[in-house]
Design a protein around this motif. Structure first.
Motif, PDB file in Angstrom:
ATOM      1  N   PHE A 223       0.849  -1.181   0.000  1.00 36.23           N
ATOM      2  CA  PHE A 223       0.000   0.000   0.000  1.00 36.23           C
ATOM      3  C   PHE A 223       0.886   1.233   0.000  1.00 36.23           C
ATOM      4  N   MET A 224       0.669   2.099  -0.958  1.00 39.28           N
ATOM      5  CA  MET A 224       1.432   3.339  -1.058  1.00 39.28           C
ATOM      6  C   MET A 224       0.451   4.500  -0.991  1.00 39.28           C
ATOM      7  N   ALA A 225       0.633   5.361  -0.013  1.00 37.76           N
ATOM      8  CA  ALA A 225      -0.230   6.534   0.150  1.00 37.76           C
ATOM      9  C   ALA A 225       0.630   7.777  -0.020  1.00 37.76           C
ATOM     10  N   GLY A 226       0.169   8.673  -0.860  1.00 40.92           N
ATOM     11  CA  GLY A 226       0.966   9.865  -1.123  1.00 40.92           C
ATOM     12  C   GLY A 226       2.210   9.541  -1.916  1.00 40.92           C
ATOM     13  N   LEU A 227       2.081   8.751  -2.962  1.00 42.12           N
ATOM     14  CA  LEU A 227       3.222   8.329  -3.779  1.00 42.12           C
ATOM     15  C   LEU A 227       3.771   9.514  -4.568  1.00 42.12           C
ATOM     16  N   ALA A 228       5.080   9.624  -4.600  1.00 36.89           N
ATOM     17  CA  ALA A 228       5.762  10.639  -5.400  1.00 36.89           C
ATOM     18  C   ALA A 228       6.843   9.970  -6.234  1.00 36.89           C
ATOM     19  N   VAL A 229       7.117  10.550  -7.386  1.00 40.75           N
ATOM     20  CA  VAL A 229       8.132  10.047  -8.310  1.00 40.75           C
ATOM     21  C   VAL A 229       9.148  11.161  -8.531  1.00 40.75           C
ATOM     22  N   ARG A 230      10.396  10.774  -8.568  1.00 43.04           N
ATOM     23  CA  ARG A 230      11.454  11.744  -8.856  1.00 43.04           C
ATOM     24  C   ARG A 230      11.596  11.877 -10.365  1.00 43.04           C
ATOM     25  N   THR A 231      11.557  13.101 -10.820  1.00 42.03           N
ATOM     26  CA  THR A 231      11.828  13.415 -12.222  1.00 42.03           C
ATOM     27  C   THR A 231      13.061  14.298 -12.252  1.00 42.03           C
ATOM     28  N   GLY A 232      13.401  14.808 -13.397  1.00 46.75           N
ATOM     29  CA  GLY A 232      14.558  15.677 -13.524  1.00 46.75           C
ATOM     30  C   GLY A 232      14.443  16.969 -12.738  1.00 46.75           C
TER      31      GLY A 232
END
Length: 172
Positions: A96-105
């Protein structure tokens, strides 16, 4: 020889268990990753676990009473989540992932999805990104396994399952 169905009995039972657990959720939630690819009719390869994206308030309210310990998700270089929990009591592990963020450039950006589409699996209705939104999400994740899954999804026959509009994006 036809490929084996990736929706094994353990995957089906794990999805049904997660849906029961999250039935009182107040905000939308989504099955993402390999299970979502399989639910759209593409072959994701082996499904080792079930990935669920949900709202932090729902995670904090629903998961601890089920014995799922929550912690701040640690950044692994590409992903981080406000809360992360792994349910190993389900027939297949559920993450379970809540508040997922992804790193971009340009740094860390929260993942936002349109309202989920619903796909029936037996007697269970499961929410997941539409086909185009899931494809975009996998491309955003950018790992080799995600690119393979995005390609499998794009290669499946039939029109994309419609989402309510724009594909997922990292917003900031």
């Amino acid at each position: 020889m036809a490929a084996a169905d990736p929706l094994t009995p353990a995957v089906r039972a794990g999805l049904a268990a997660a849906a029961r657990l999250l039935s009182p959720a107040r905000a939308p939630w989504w099955v993402i990753g390999s299970a979502a690819v399989a639910l759209h009719g593409a072959d994701p390869g082996a499904i080792a676990d079930i990935d669920i994206l949900l709202d932090p308030d729902d995670a904090a309210r629903l998961l601890p009473p089920a014995g799922i310990a929550l912690a701040a998700g640690t950044a692994d270089g590409l992903f981080r989540s406000a809360l992360f929990g792994r349910w190993t009591e389900a027939p297949l592990p559920v993450e379970f992932m809540a508040g997922l963020a992804v790193r971009t450039g340009t740094g860390w950006h929260p993942v936002r999805l349109d309202p989920p589409v619903r796909i029936a699996l037996g007697n269970t209705e499961l929410p997941l990104p539409g086909r185009a939104a899931l494809h975009a999400l996998l491309r955003l994740f950018g790992r080799p396994k995600d690119h393979r899954r995005a390609a499998a999804l794009a290669a499946t026959a039939g029109p994309p399952v419609a989402s309510s509009g724009t594909p997922p994006h990292a917003s900031g």
